[in-house]
Design a protein around this motif. Structure first.
Motif, PDB file in Angstrom:
ATOM      1  N   PRO A  53       0.808  -1.233   0.000  1.00 33.50           N
ATOM      2  CA  PRO A  53       0.000   0.000   0.000  1.00 33.50           C
ATOM      3  C   PRO A  53       0.831   1.268   0.000  1.00 33.50           C
ATOM      4  CG  PRO A  53      -0.044  -1.052   2.165  1.00 33.50           C
ATOM      5  CD  PRO A  53       0.635  -2.012   1.238  1.00 33.50           C
ATOM      6  N   ASP A  54       2.105   1.190   0.344  1.00 30.76           N
ATOM      7  CA  ASP A  54       2.945   2.383   0.363  1.00 30.76           C
ATOM      8  C   ASP A  54       3.306   2.874  -1.039  1.00 30.76           C
ATOM      9  OD1 ASP A  54       2.837   2.439   3.075  1.00 30.76           O
ATOM     10  OD2 ASP A  54       4.981   2.231   3.419  1.00 30.76           O
ATOM     11  N   ILE A  55       3.169   2.009  -2.050  1.00 28.47           N
ATOM     12  CA  ILE A  55       3.498   2.425  -3.418  1.00 28.47           C
ATOM     13  C   ILE A  55       2.267   2.379  -4.313  1.00 28.47           C
ATOM     14  CG2 ILE A  55       5.900   1.697  -3.230  1.00 28.47           C
ATOM     15  CD1 ILE A  55       5.105  -0.754  -4.987  1.00 28.47           C
ATOM     16  N   ARG A  56       1.089   2.278  -3.708  1.00 29.63           N
ATOM     17  CA  ARG A  56      -0.132   2.142  -4.509  1.00 29.63           C
ATOM     18  C   ARG A  56      -0.374   3.398  -5.343  1.00 29.63           C
ATOM     19  NH1 ARG A  56      -1.642   3.604   0.592  1.00 29.63           N
ATOM     20  NH2 ARG A  56      -3.372   5.084   0.855  1.00 29.63           N
ATOM     21  N   CYS A  57      -0.853   3.171  -6.538  1.00 31.70           N
ATOM     22  CA  CYS A  57      -1.221   4.262  -7.434  1.00 31.70           C
ATOM     23  C   CYS A  57      -2.512   3.875  -8.147  1.00 31.70           C
ATOM     24  CB  CYS A  57      -0.130   4.514  -8.476  1.00 31.70           C
ATOM     25  SG  CYS A  57       1.448   5.088  -7.796  1.00 31.70           S
ATOM     26  N   ILE A 111      -7.049  -0.245   2.428  1.00 35.51           N
ATOM     27  CA  ILE A 111      -5.997   0.694   2.069  1.00 35.51           C
ATOM     28  C   ILE A 111      -5.260   0.071   0.888  1.00 35.51           C
ATOM     29  CG2 ILE A 111      -3.976   1.970   2.851  1.00 35.51           C
ATOM     30  CD1 ILE A 111      -4.907   1.469   5.728  1.00 35.51           C
ATOM     31  N   GLY A 112      -5.652   0.475  -0.307  1.00 37.63           N
ATOM     32  CA  GLY A 112      -5.122  -0.192  -1.469  1.00 37.63           C
ATOM     33  C   GLY A 112      -5.569  -1.640  -1.467  1.00 37.63           C
ATOM     34  N   PHE A 113      -4.624  -2.556  -1.511  1.00 38.52           N
ATOM     35  CA  PHE A 113      -4.957  -3.976  -1.533  1.00 38.52           C
ATOM     36  C   PHE A 113      -5.284  -4.515  -0.139  1.00 38.52           C
ATOM     37  CE2 PHE A 113      -3.906  -8.518  -1.619  1.00 38.52           C
ATOM     38  CZ  PHE A 113      -4.640  -8.923  -2.720  1.00 38.52           C
ATOM     39  N   VAL A 114      -4.811  -3.864   0.893  1.00 38.14           N
ATOM     40  CA  VAL A 114      -4.963  -4.371   2.257  1.00 38.14           C
ATOM     41  C   VAL A 114      -6.361  -4.070   2.777  1.00 38.14           C
ATOM     42  CG1 VAL A 114      -4.131  -4.213   4.629  1.00 38.14           C
ATOM     43  CG2 VAL A 114      -2.509  -4.127   2.722  1.00 38.14           C
ATOM     44  N   ARG A 115      -7.055  -5.094   3.206  1.00 46.16           N
ATOM     45  CA  ARG A 115      -8.372  -4.913   3.795  1.00 46.16           C
ATOM     46  C   ARG A 115      -8.223  -4.472   5.237  1.00 46.16           C
ATOM     47  NH1 ARG A 115     -13.369  -6.390   2.315  1.00 46.16           N
ATOM     48  NH2 ARG A 115     -12.571  -7.627   0.569  1.00 46.16           N
TER      49      ARG A 115
END
Length: 545
Positions: A312-316, A366-370
Motif C-alpha cells: 500500500p505504500d506504493i499504490r497508485c 488501504i489499497g490492496f490491504v483490507r
C-alpha cells in the motif's frame, strides 16, 4: 545487466485479517551504488468480507456448511485446517495464526505477550514473516505448546495466499566479467544474521527496547510539539513569526511520526505495554491514525515491500498523478512527474489528517490491504484521537488564539505541509529508487521466486549509514535495511548492527544498497521517478526468464 532466475521452492504467506484488539559489497561511493536483481514476484488474494458480529471484532471469514465441521472441533497433532477456517479466529479473545504451515491458538498468550497487542496485528492469518521478523530465535521453541494442527491446501485458499521461495538467486556483473550468481537459502540467511545480531545484544548487554536515549529523545520531541504549538497559535502576535514557529512545529510533529510512533507501533519502544500504547497514540495526537498506520505499514508494507498492487505504500490509481513501480501504467504527463511531484509531496501531511484516514475507514481497505473491523477500544482511540487533534488544530486557535480564521488555517497548513514533506522524503528514498528491485506478481502461478528475508534487503536502501545526526533525525530510516529485518529493535541501535547485517549480506551474496548521503538518495529517487515516468527500463523485471 542482471539475469534473474526462477526458483521453484516456495513458502506460504497470507494477506488475511489484520489488527485485532480484544552488491556483493556495501558501496558508499560518492557517485554510485551497486545495483542488483533477483528473480521473483508476489501474489496474494483478497480477504473474505467480514460480517458484523457482537464480538469485539467482526469475524473475518464466516464458515459455511460446505466447510464441514468448525475449525475449533478436532484440535490435535493430526488436525488440519484451511486458511478459511483459521481466518474465523481473528480476535484477541480467539486468536489463531499460521506460522510455517502450522496452526497455533495463542489466545491464552495474548494478555501475556511482551510486545503487547501487536501479537494480534494479523490474527487469523499467516504470520510467518511477521513472527520471524519480531522474535528472537529462541521463541521458536515456545510455539509447540500452542500448536493445534497444520495447514492443509484448499482450492479456495489459492486466492488468499502468497508463496515465497525458499531460495533466491541474485546475479551481478563486474565490468566485462561474466555474471556471477549467488543462491541464497532464505532460512539460512535470516537465521545467520539474526543469530549474529542476538549475540551482539547479549555480549553488549544492550536492550532491544527501553533505551534511555529513546526516552530522552521522546521527551524532547513531545516538548517541542507542545511548545511550538502554543507559541504558534497563542503566544506570537506577529503572523510571520508565528508562521515560522508553525514550520518548526511541523518538524517536531514529523519527528513523532518517524521516531516515537514508528518504534511504538512496531513494538520496538518498550516492554511496558501501557507505555508502548501511549507512545503509539502520539500519532493520533498530531492528527493521523495509529490504527490505520498499522494496517497500512505493518500488515501491508512490511509483508509485501515494493510489490506492485500489493504494497500500500506504493499504490497508485489509474490514472494517478504519479507512477512508482516500473510495471505501473504510464501516461504522457508522467514524463514530468519528477518536476511537479516535489511541489506536491507536502500534501501528504494535511491529506493524512483530513482525508486518508476517513476514506480508509469508509472503504474498509488501504489499497490492496483490507482494513480490519475496529474493536471498541480501537474505535474509541480512532475517533477520540481525530476529535482531539482536529479540535486542537482547527477549533481552539479560533477560540483563544491571536489570529483570525484564515491566518490560523494558514498556520495549520504550514505545519502540516512541513510534516508531509519530511515524511514523504524520508520514506520515498528508502524504497522508491532505481537501485532496488520491484517484485512482480506472476499471474500464471501466483508465486514469488525470492525469499522474503533476502527480498526485504533487496527492496530497501540505506542513506548516510552510521551518521549519528541522520539516524536520530530520520528515526533510523537511514538504516531501512536493518529496520526491515529487525522492526522490533529500537532504531537507536541500527548503526551498531548495520555492519553485522552488511557483512552477512556480503557472505551470502544478498544485495545491499546504501547511498553515502541523504541528497544522493534524493537524487536517486527523482532519477527513478523520471525513468519510470518515461517508461524506461531500470532493472530486469523479476520473473523474467
Amino acid at each position: 545487466r542482471h539475469s534473474p532466475r526462477d526458483v521453484s521452492a516456495t513458502r506460504r504467506c497470507v494477506e488475511a485479517p489484520s489488527p485485532a484488539r480484544s552488491c556483493r559489497r556495501w558501496h558508499c561511493r560518492k557517485a554510485e551504488t551497486v545495483r542488483w536483481c533477483a528473480a521473483g514476484g508476489l501474489s496474494v488474494g483478497k480477504r473474505p468480507a467480514a460480517p458484523a458480529t457482537s464480538s469485539s471484532r467482526a469475524m473475518c471469514a464466516p464458515e459455511s456448511a460446505a466447510d464441514g465441521p468448525t475449525a475449533a472441533a478436532g484440535k490435535g497433532p493430526g488436525a488440519t485446517f484451511t486458511m478459511k477456517q483459521v481466518a474465523q479466529h481473528c480476535t484477541p479473545e480467539d486468536c489463531w495464526m499460521v506460522i510455517d504451515h502450522q496452526v497455533y491458538d495463542v489466545t491464552s498468550w495474548v494478555p501475556k505477550h511482551p510486545g503487547g497487542e501487536i501479537i494480534a496485528v494479523k490474527a487469523g492469518g499467516d504470520c510467518t514473516q511477521l513472527f520471524k521478523a519480531y522474535h528472537p530465535l529462541y521463541v521458536q521453541k515456545m510455539l509447540g505448546k500452542f500448536q493445534i494442527g497444520s495447514l492443509k491446501d484448499s482450492p479456495e485458499d489459492l486466492t488468499t495466499h502468497t508463496e515465497f521461495a525458499a531460495q533466491s538467486v541474485f546475479t551481478a556483473t563486474d565490468g566485462q566479467e561474466p555474471a556471477k550468481a549467488a543462491v541464497v537459502a532464505d532460512d539460512e540467511f535470516y537465521t545467520t544474521v539474526k543469530r549474529r545480531v542476538e549475540s551482539f545484544f547479549k555480549e553488549t548487554g544492550l536492550r532491544r527496547r527501553d533505551c534511555p536515549a529513546m526516552y530522552i529523545k521522546s521527551a524532547i520531541i513531545l516538548a517541542g510539539v507542545a511548545g511550538f504549538y502554543y507559541l504558534s497559535f497563542f503566544h506570537f502576535t506577529t503572523f510571520w513569526v508565528a508562521l515560522l514557529s508553525s514550520v518548526v512545529y511541523g518538524i517536531f510533529a514529523g519527528e513523532v511520526g518517524v521516531s516515537i510512533m514508528h518504534d511504538a507501533n512496531h513494538g520496538a519502544y518498550s516492554r511496558n505495554s501501557l507505555l508502548q500504547q501511549c507512545m503509539a497514540f502520539t500519532l493520533d495526537i498530531v492528527g493521523a491514525s495509529s490504527f490505520m498506520w498499522r494496517q497500512q505499514h505493518v500488515v501491508g508494507h512490511h509483508c509485501f515491500t515494493n510489490v506492485n498492487d500489493r504494497d500500500p505504500d506504493i499504490r497508485c490509481n489509474d490514472p494517478d498523478v504519479r507512477v512508482t513501480a516500473p510495471s505501473q501504467r504510464v501516461h504522457d504527463y508522467h514524463k514530468y512527474q519528477h518536476l511537479y511531484l516535489p511541489f506536491m509531496y507536502g500534501l501528504l501531511g494535511p491529506k493524512s489528517i483530513l482525508l486518508d484516514d476517513f476514506a480508509n475507514f469508509a472503504d474498509k481497505r488501504i489499497g490492496f490491504v483490507r482494513v480490519a473491523a475496529m474493536t471498541p477500544k480501537e474505535g474509541l482511540l480512532f475517533w477520540g484521537g481525530k476529535a482531539f487533534s482536529l479540535f486542537m488544530l482547527l477549533v481552539l486557535p479560533n477560540l483563544y488564539g491571536n489570529f483570525g480564521v484564515v491566518a490560523n488555517f494558514a498556520l495549520f497548513w504550514a505545519g502540516a505541509l512541513t510534516t508531509g514533506y519530511m515524511l514523504a522524503f524520508m520514506f520515498q528514498v528508502a524504497h522508491v529508487v532505481g537501485d532496488v528491485y520491484w517484485p512482480e506478481v506472476d499471474a500464471s502461478n501466483g508465486k514469488v521466486a525470492v525469499g522474503w528475508a533476502a527480498g526485504q534487503v533487496a527492496t530497501s536502501a540505506n542513506f548516510a549509514p552510521g551518521h549519528w545526526g541522520w539516524t536520530h533525525f530520520s528515526g533510523g530510516l537511514n538504516h531501512q535495511i536493518e529496520h526491515h529485518l529487525f522492526p522490533g529493535v529500537c532504531h537507536v541501535h541500527y548503526p551498531r548492527i548495520a555492519p553485522i547485517v552488511q557483512r552477512t549480506c556480503e557472505e551470502f551474496g544478498v544485495p545491499y544498497v546504501a547511498y553515502p548521503t541523504f541528497m544522493a538518495a534524493v537524487a536517486a529517487h527523482f532519477r527513478h521517478m523520471k525513468n519510470v515516468g518515461h517508461a524506461m527500463p531500470l532493472v530486469p523485471k523479476l520473473g523474467d526468464a
